[in-house]
Enzyme design. Structure first.
Site, PDB file in Angstrom:
ATOM      1  N   ASP A  13       0.777  -1.205   0.005  1.00 52.30           N
ATOM      2  CA  ASP A  13       0.045   0.120  -0.112  1.00 52.30           C
ATOM      3  C   ASP A  13       0.825   1.391  -0.044  1.00 52.30           C
ATOM      4  O   ASP A  13       0.372   2.377   0.516  1.00 52.30           O
ATOM      5  CB  ASP A  13      -1.063  -0.015   1.095  1.00 52.30           C
ATOM      6  CG  ASP A  13      -1.792  -1.246   1.219  1.00 52.30           C
ATOM      7  OD1 ASP A  13      -2.065  -1.490   0.224  1.00 52.30           O
ATOM      8  OD2 ASP A  13      -2.267  -1.811   2.401  1.00 52.30           O
ATOM      9  N   LYS A  16       1.944   1.963  -5.305  1.00 49.85           N
ATOM     10  CA  LYS A  16       2.271   1.326  -6.362  1.00 49.85           C
ATOM     11  C   LYS A  16       1.744   1.535  -7.614  1.00 49.85           C
ATOM     12  O   LYS A  16       1.979   1.869  -8.822  1.00 49.85           O
ATOM     13  CB  LYS A  16       2.669  -0.415  -6.206  1.00 49.85           C
ATOM     14  CG  LYS A  16       3.728  -0.539  -5.187  1.00 49.85           C
ATOM     15  CD  LYS A  16       3.742  -2.017  -4.900  1.00 49.85           C
ATOM     16  CE  LYS A  16       2.478  -2.631  -4.481  1.00 49.85           C
ATOM     17  NZ  LYS A  16       2.318  -2.336  -2.855  1.00 49.85           N
ATOM     18  N   GLY A  40      -4.580  -4.163  -3.765  1.00 51.96           N
ATOM     19  CA  GLY A  40      -5.759  -3.155  -3.786  1.00 51.96           C
ATOM     20  C   GLY A  40      -4.726  -2.006  -4.176  1.00 51.96           C
ATOM     21  O   GLY A  40      -3.990  -1.523  -3.466  1.00 51.96           O
ATOM     22  N   HIS A  41      -4.842  -1.635  -5.540  1.00 51.46           N
ATOM     23  CA  HIS A  41      -4.187  -0.458  -5.975  1.00 51.46           C
ATOM     24  C   HIS A  41      -5.037   0.487  -6.354  1.00 51.46           C
ATOM     25  O   HIS A  41      -5.763   0.306  -7.273  1.00 51.46           O
ATOM     26  CB  HIS A  41      -3.211  -0.883  -7.113  1.00 51.46           C
ATOM     27  CG  HIS A  41      -2.321  -2.049  -6.879  1.00 51.46           C
ATOM     28  ND1 HIS A  41      -1.138  -2.177  -7.678  1.00 51.46           N
ATOM     29  CD2 HIS A  41      -1.807  -2.824  -5.893  1.00 51.46           C
ATOM     30  CE1 HIS A  41      -0.243  -3.074  -7.156  1.00 51.46           C
ATOM     31  NE2 HIS A  41      -0.758  -3.446  -5.981  1.00 51.46           N
ATOM     32  N   ARG A 142       2.430 -29.040  -6.711  1.00 55.32           N
ATOM     33  CA  ARG A 142       2.221 -29.507  -8.022  1.00 55.32           C
ATOM     34  C   ARG A 142       1.032 -30.368  -8.281  1.00 55.32           C
ATOM     35  O   ARG A 142       0.828 -31.227  -8.988  1.00 55.32           O
ATOM     36  CB  ARG A 142       3.351 -30.679  -8.344  1.00 55.32           C
ATOM     37  CG  ARG A 142       4.869 -30.082  -8.728  1.00 55.32           C
ATOM     38  CD  ARG A 142       5.970 -30.785  -8.395  1.00 55.32           C
ATOM     39  NE  ARG A 142       5.886 -31.244  -7.099  1.00 55.32           N
ATOM     40  CZ  ARG A 142       6.884 -31.914  -6.481  1.00 55.32           C
ATOM     41  NH1 ARG A 142       7.962 -32.405  -7.379  1.00 55.32           N
ATOM     42  NH2 ARG A 142       6.864 -32.367  -5.323  1.00 55.32           N
ATOM     43  N   GLN A 223       1.952  -6.351  -3.541  1.00 52.02           N
ATOM     44  CA  GLN A 223       2.496  -6.702  -1.981  1.00 52.02           C
ATOM     45  C   GLN A 223       3.735  -5.708  -2.024  1.00 52.02           C
ATOM     46  O   GLN A 223       3.960  -4.800  -2.673  1.00 52.02           O
ATOM     47  CB  GLN A 223       2.574  -8.064  -1.923  1.00 52.02           C
ATOM     48  CG  GLN A 223       1.263  -8.635  -1.563  1.00 52.02           C
ATOM     49  CD  GLN A 223       0.544  -9.025  -2.851  1.00 52.02           C
ATOM     50  OE1 GLN A 223       1.159  -9.843  -3.555  1.00 52.02           O
ATOM     51  NE2 GLN A 223      -0.742  -8.746  -3.109  1.00 52.02           N
ATOM     52  N   THR A 238       3.010 -12.745   2.309  1.00 55.24           N
ATOM     53  CA  THR A 238       2.101 -13.433   1.392  1.00 55.24           C
ATOM     54  C   THR A 238       2.995 -14.631   0.723  1.00 55.24           C
ATOM     55  O   THR A 238       3.874 -14.955   1.276  1.00 55.24           O
ATOM     56  CB  THR A 238       1.695 -12.400   0.315  1.00 55.24           C
ATOM     57  OG1 THR A 238       0.651 -13.078  -0.285  1.00 55.24           O
ATOM     58  CG2 THR A 238       2.800 -12.033  -0.679  1.00 55.24           C
ATOM     59  N   VAL A 413       2.750  14.141  -3.458  1.00 50.06           N
ATOM     60  CA  VAL A 413       2.291  15.131  -2.515  1.00 50.06           C
ATOM     61  C   VAL A 413       0.844  14.951  -2.801  1.00 50.06           C
ATOM     62  O   VAL A 413      -0.081  16.012  -2.163  1.00 50.06           O
ATOM     63  CB  VAL A 413       2.820  16.660  -2.661  1.00 50.06           C
ATOM     64  CG1 VAL A 413       4.259  16.470  -2.451  1.00 50.06           C
ATOM     65  CG2 VAL A 413       2.576  16.898  -4.261  1.00 50.06           C
TER      66      VAL A 413
END
Ligand code: GDP
Ligand code: IMO
Ligand code: MG
Length: 428
Positions: A13, A16, A40-41, A142, A223, A238, A413
């Site tokens: 957070d 990104k 969550g971006h 696998r 992440q 994660t 900013v």
């Protein structure tokens, strides 16, 4: 500068999504290479706010080809709900490519994620409950299901039967839940197969060819460094490779193709979920920081834990990712503090540590050693050059740069796309 990786330098957070979006006009491809809809971006363009979970933020930039790489775990229901939602808002989604080798999150792994957390009780990780951990575990074990399996019904049935042999024992005998049938799982997985088929691609080939032709490719991590399964605060992490190296394994390009690695870092620190956090604030100042910074999760809505900037983490992220640039976000949030503490080292059981302790127990004992910098009161949200910042804000950034191991190229900013000061252009 054709291949650039954008990673989180803290616990996620950091901004990104915004950093990726700001480079959108200069890139041809944006690739998500790890994680899934645990991310969550948030991207703010004009009056519009978008929260992206599974899709790369580049999907919002016209002309960019968004790519979901093989390192991602895909919840098909979420993928199509996110695509439908964006399409309804006028976003062109027609160029999305999804790797044939990405794994899918079957419904039983969402269930297992949630019941495992309940079972762990006070040892829980605080996952997002999206089935991420069990799906990466299946991949390594696998017994995972890949996108390409959806197009061979015989293989798909065999794989689902094989996975459920064990999963149903666990659901029934350990968690006292109902068993899942092969047919209901197949129905859920195949519900979107026809819509997905035109998007399925050999993304490694596509991306390598694009780089050969001199196109610009941005790899957007989900992440962050401290949540990386190898380099983070294990086990409170994660389950994917969220650091720069993950861009290679998660997309099928070689390390020699990467030109720059951008670390996104907040001017303070936040974390969601359980696990150690040396500079955490559990007082009124922390509450003020959470409110002022709007620190509530984009994915789960949980209040984020907040604390001061930690330069030990910044140096660690610089080292682990081989950072070439830092993007410092949310400098505006710190406006109005008398003094701004910065953690420069840890005191671990009486010993001063300048570097991240190699063992987790020491990190749990780490007590921050602070330097205090003078604050500023002026509204900085409209500053677009470094010189427009108040002297104390400039001194804060310069101090962070001197102790963080990487030059600070961009300063955020405000949440809007244009609310940034560019000191060094990241793409040429
Ligand atoms: P990500 O997961 O790293 O993409 O970050 P998130 O989107 O989950 O959280 C970052 C939040 O900070 C979002 O709400 C952004 O809109 C916001 N944001 C990003 N950069 C800045 C900034 O420089 N100033 C302020 N005030 N907000 C920012
Ligand atoms: P973005 O990309 C912040 C955290 C969860 C939990 C741990 C494991 O928006 O920065 P998981 O569901 O992945 O098994 O949960 O990781 N976590 C995040 N925290 N930002 C994220 O993504 C996160 N994705 C997972 O809160 O502590
Ligand atoms: Mg986020």
């Amino acid at each position: 500068m054709p291949a650039v990786v954008v990673v989180g330098a803290q616990w996620g957070d950091e901004g990104k999504g915004k950093a990726t979006d700001q480079l959108g006009a200069q890139v041809d491809y944006v690739v998500k290479f790890n994680g899934g809809n645990n991310a969550g971006h948030t991207v703010v363009i004009g009056d519009e706010k978008y929260a992206l979970h599974l899709l790369p933020s580049g999907i919002l930039s016209p002309g960019v080809t968004p790519v979901i790489g093989n390192g991602v775990v895909v919840d098909l229901e979420v993928l199509f709900s996110e695509l439908d939602h964006l399409e309804a808002r006028g976003v062109d989604i027609s160029t999305l490519l999804v790797s044939a080798s990405a794994h899918v999150i079957p419904p039983y792994n969402r269930t297992l994620d949630k019941v495992t957390e309940r079972f762990l009780g006070k040892r829980q990780i605080g996952t997002t409950g999206r089935g991420i951990g069990p799906t990466y575990a299946d991949k390594m074990n696998r017994v995972g299901i890949r996108i390409q399996d959806l197009y061979d019904e015989k293989i798909l049935r065999e794989k689902v039967e094989g996975a459920l042999d064990l999963k149903n024992q666990i659901l029934l005998k350990v968690y006292n839940r109902r068993a899942v049938t092969v047919d209901e799982t197949l129905d859920a997985l195949l519900a979107f197969a026809d819509r997905l088929e035109p998007m399925v691609a050999d993304c490694s080939l596509v991306l390598n060819r694009a780089l050969d032709e001199g196109r610009t490719v941005l790899f957007e991590a989900g992440q962050a460094t401290m949540l990386d399964v190898d380099h983070g605060t294990y086990p409170f992490v994660t389950s994917s490779s969220a650091t720069a190296a993950g861009a290679c394994t998660g997309s099928g390009i070689g390390p020699t193709r990467i030109d720059s690695v951008v670390g996104v870092i907040k001017a303070y620190t936040t974390r969601v979920g359980e696990g150690p956090f040396p500079t955490e604030l559990n007082d009124d100042v922390g509450e003020w920081l959470r409110k002022t910074g709007g620190e509530y999760g984009t994915t789960t809505g949980r209040p984020r834990r907040v604390g001061w900037y930690d330069a030990v983490i910044a140096r660690y992220a610089s080292r682990i990712n081989g950072l070439t640039d830092l993007v410092v976000t949310k400098l505006d949030t710190l406006t109005g503090l008398e003094k701004v503490p910065v953690c420069v080292a840890y005191d671990v059981d009486g010993t001063r540590c300048e570097e991240m302790p190699a063992d987790q127990s020491s990190f749990h004992h780490a007590v921050p050693v602070y330097e205090y910098l003078p604050g500023w009161w002026e509204d900085i949200s409209s500053a677009r050059t470094f010189e427009e910042l108040p002297a104390n804000a400039r001194a804060y950034v310069e101090y962070l740069e001197s102790i963080s191991g990487t030059r600070i190229s961009v300063i955020g900013v405000g949440p809007q796309r244009e609310a940034a000061i560019v000191r060094h252009a990241i793409l040429g």
